[in-house]
Design an enzyme around this catalytic site. Structure first.
Site, mmCIF file in Angstrom:
data_model
loop_
_atom_site.group_PDB
_atom_site.id
_atom_site.type_symbol
_atom_site.label_atom_id
_atom_site.label_comp_id
_atom_site.label_asym_id
_atom_site.label_seq_id
_atom_site.Cartn_x
_atom_site.Cartn_y
_atom_site.Cartn_z
ATOM 1 N N ASP A 40 -17.220 45.194 18.597
ATOM 2 C CA ASP A 40 -17.006 44.577 17.260
ATOM 3 C C ASP A 40 -17.597 42.788 17.348
ATOM 4 O OD1 ASP A 40 -15.765 43.203 15.432
ATOM 5 O OD2 ASP A 40 -13.830 44.366 15.208
ATOM 6 N N ASP A 41 -18.988 43.372 16.467
ATOM 7 C CA ASP A 41 -20.052 41.903 16.083
ATOM 8 C C ASP A 41 -20.837 41.905 17.430
ATOM 9 O OD1 ASP A 41 -18.566 41.778 13.903
ATOM 10 O OD2 ASP A 41 -17.443 39.208 14.253
ATOM 11 N N CYS A 51 -17.008 45.084 8.775
ATOM 12 C CA CYS A 51 -16.100 46.364 10.281
ATOM 13 C C CYS A 51 -15.529 47.279 9.338
ATOM 14 C CB CYS A 51 -15.420 45.169 10.856
ATOM 15 S SG CYS A 51 -15.090 44.108 11.911
ATOM 16 N N ARG A 57 -16.487 51.386 10.495
ATOM 17 C CA ARG A 57 -15.849 52.404 10.876
ATOM 18 C C ARG A 57 -15.813 54.003 10.098
ATOM 19 N NH1 ARG A 57 -13.643 49.140 15.403
ATOM 20 N NH2 ARG A 57 -14.577 47.480 15.259
ATOM 21 N N LYS A 73 -9.273 48.709 18.478
ATOM 22 C CA LYS A 73 -8.916 48.326 17.522
ATOM 23 C C LYS A 73 -9.751 49.871 16.171
ATOM 24 C CE LYS A 73 -11.515 45.839 13.612
ATOM 25 N NZ LYS A 73 -12.950 44.888 13.530
ATOM 26 N N HIS A 98 -8.741 49.423 11.997
ATOM 27 C CA HIS A 98 -9.371 48.865 11.026
ATOM 28 C C HIS A 98 -9.693 49.450 9.490
ATOM 29 C CE1 HIS A 98 -10.921 45.124 9.563
ATOM 30 N NE2 HIS A 98 -10.042 45.503 8.905
ATOM 31 N N SER A 120 -8.004 43.507 12.703
ATOM 32 C CA SER A 120 -9.355 42.450 12.788
ATOM 33 C C SER A 120 -8.330 41.591 14.110
ATOM 34 C CB SER A 120 -9.959 41.749 12.470
ATOM 35 O OG SER A 120 -11.773 42.799 12.347
ATOM 36 N N HIS A 131 -15.314 40.297 18.751
ATOM 37 C CA HIS A 131 -15.020 39.057 17.715
ATOM 38 C C HIS A 131 -13.970 38.618 17.829
ATOM 39 C CE1 HIS A 131 -13.304 38.829 13.794
ATOM 40 N NE2 HIS A 131 -13.856 40.210 13.073
ATOM 41 N N ASP A 143 -20.464 47.955 16.115
ATOM 42 C CA ASP A 143 -20.024 47.962 14.460
ATOM 43 C C ASP A 143 -21.042 47.061 13.482
ATOM 44 O OD1 ASP A 143 -18.848 45.553 14.992
ATOM 45 O OD2 ASP A 143 -16.644 45.903 13.661
ATOM 46 N N ASN A 144 -21.179 46.202 13.291
ATOM 47 C CA ASN A 144 -22.167 45.592 13.096
ATOM 48 C C ASN A 144 -23.219 44.592 13.661
ATOM 49 O OD1 ASN A 144 -19.261 44.756 11.813
ATOM 50 N ND2 ASN A 144 -20.404 42.963 12.603
ATOM 51 N N LYS A 190 -24.727 39.338 10.710
ATOM 52 C CA LYS A 190 -22.951 40.215 10.372
ATOM 53 C C LYS A 190 -22.685 39.766 9.013
ATOM 54 C CE LYS A 190 -17.960 40.158 10.537
ATOM 55 N NZ LYS A 190 -16.659 39.969 11.064
#
Length: 476
Positions: free
Chosen positions: A44-45, A84, A88, A152, A154, A177, A231, A283-284, A304
């Site tokens: 994540d991130d 996010c 996803r 996660k 989301h 998150s 994240h 994810d990004n 991001k």
């Protein structure tokens, strides 16, 4: 005929039948083994530069580096969104988030409704993926796979939206998150920890994956491991705190790297190493605005929340000893939307895909990174605003409001200011600095035509065009 002759012939016939049955059983088992176990590991991130084999000098990732050396590393791999939830949704459905109406969401808060829709699901959200959409987990489940979502989600936290309603046999993780309060840890339909202890999340997720592998070693399995880290707020277990010169951000990623190593070792111990496709990605892009708690997308531009490549181009590594040659580097354009159709091809279940999707089968690139890409074009969306398009080496950005350059940078609220359109040649200009519009009018015309085509398909609020092929989500 003598009784002895009859007995001998009957015995031979029986042995033949048993032999044929044994061959059939053996063939059935061989067919089952041809379907790979699959593990998708999502961070994540995490930025493009935050892995050793992608250029990081401060963050040590020996397990990911080894995974790349034993498989294929993608240099031009994209997620469908720089944030996010939409990203996803695309992994799960093989579609641009806009196609499945998972690109923006009501605030459900009278105090803030004037700010417009949010770009991710949140605590007050009542919506999620439509059950009519085929998810990657449902596809795998239909082929006899044991399926687990660890981490996660989301994509909706109401009872009708959680992973076990979308093809997963088992879920252990957080609904959204880790900076959205209240956040809890959930096992299937039961909250098992609130408030959540985040320091040990990466370790506990790893143990859950190991147990699932061990429990399902005799049948094919699909595991979607979606880490909460890196994240913010950042967390790492005691064994990893103060370990990386990159600070707590580096600590969190080095623990994720350890997790990758533990999972690969578990596969080897269970004799499943050669028959398991393991994919690692993010994810990004990194959350630059978090300063030292954010990552790096070097040499890409922005991060991001932005539709420059730093927001949507991420690391991706795939390893599968039985099918993927060692040491491959693929520079073709690939995306997270490609996971679903690729796994459908690998499991002979392409007939499950009845609705239009945007992903492509990239099996050929896994087996030969130098083969041509099945993807001719990739689009960069923010919510329902079409910002840019990539075709081959070229990227064209339309005129975009300044504040949309990075939706998380609230200092950029000059709504009337417009960033001019630009044409970039990414192989030599990954930082998107040199505008070549004046030098390549033919390329520019082609790229604009591609943008117009996509506007008709999925729409573009910046130009007021409504898309003809958007499908509804569930709830609001």
């Amino acid at each position: 005929m003598k009784h002895t002759d009859f007995a001998v012939r009957a015995g031979l016939l029986l042995l033949c039948c048993l032999g044929l049955q044994s061959c059939a059983i053996g063939s059935s088992r061989a067919d089952a083994k041809q379907k790979p176990n699959v593990i998708i590991i999502l961070t994540d991130d995490q930025g493009y530069n935050d892995v050793g084999c992608y250029g990081s000098f401060l963050i040590k990732t020996p397990n990911l580096d080894k995974m790349a050396a034993e498989g294929v590393r993608f240099t031009d791999f994209y997620v469908s969104s720089a944030i996010c939830t939409p990203s996803r949704a695309s992994i799960m459905t093989g579609c641009y988030a806009q196609r499945v109406s998972m690109a923006e969401f009501p605030r459900n808060n009278p105090k803030n409704d004037h700010l417009g829709p949010r770009h991710v699901l949140h605590q007050r959200s009542n919506c999620g993926i439509n059950p009519d959409e085929l998810t990657i987990a449902e596809l795998m489940q239909s082929q006899g796979y044991a399926t687990a979502c660890i981490g996660k989600w989301h994509l909706g936290h109401q009872p009708e939206h959680i992973p076990i309603r979308h093809g997963f046999d088992y879920w252990f993780g957080t609904p959204y998150s880790n900076d959205m309060n209240p956040v809890w840890l959930q096992r299937n339909e039961e909250k098992v920890e609130e408030p959540i202890v985040q320091d040990t999340l990466t370790k506990r997720y790893t143990e859950e994956v190991q147990r699932f592998i061990e429990t399902n070693r005799d049948r094919p399995f699909f595991i979607y491991l979606a880490h909460n880290m890196p994240h913010t707020p950042l967390h790492a277990s005691e064994d990893f705190v103060d370990r990386s010169p990159r600070g707590l951000y580096g600590d969190a990623i080095e623990e994720i790297d350890w997790s990758v190593g533990q999972i690969l070792e578990t596969l080897k111990k269970q004799g499943l190493d050669k028959d398991t496709l393991v994919i690692f990605t993010s994810d990004n892009g990194p959350w630059y605005l978090r300063g030292e708690d954010g990552g790096s997308a070097t040499p890409l531009r922005a991060a991001k929340g932005a539709t420059y490549d730093g927001g949507m181009r991420v690391p991706c590594i795939a390893r599968w000893p039985r099918r993927i040659p060692e040491g491959g580097v693929c520079s073709e354009v690939t995306t997270s939307m490609d996971f679903l159709p690729t796994l459908a091809a690998l499991t002979n279940s392409t007939d499950m895909i009845e609705k239009k999707i945007d992903g492509k089968d990239i099996t050929s690139l896994l087996e030969d990174p130098d083969s041509p890409s099945p993807r001719e074009v990739f689009y960069y969306y923010h919510q329902y605003n079409l910002h840019a398009v990539r075709s081959g080496p070229w990227k064209y950005r339309a005129e975009v409001p300044l504040w949309e350059e990075n939706v998380y940078d609230h200092r950029l609220r000059e709504y009337d200011a417009q960033m001019p359109e630009a044409l970039y040649y990414l192989p030599t200009d990954p930082g998107e600095q040199k505008n070549l519009m004046q030098d390549h009018p033919d390329v520019l015309a082609k790229m604009k035509a591609l943008m117009d085509e996509m506007r008709g398909d999925l729409g573009d609020e910046l130009t007021g065009v409504k898309g003809a092929n958007i499908r509804p989500r569930l709830g609001d």
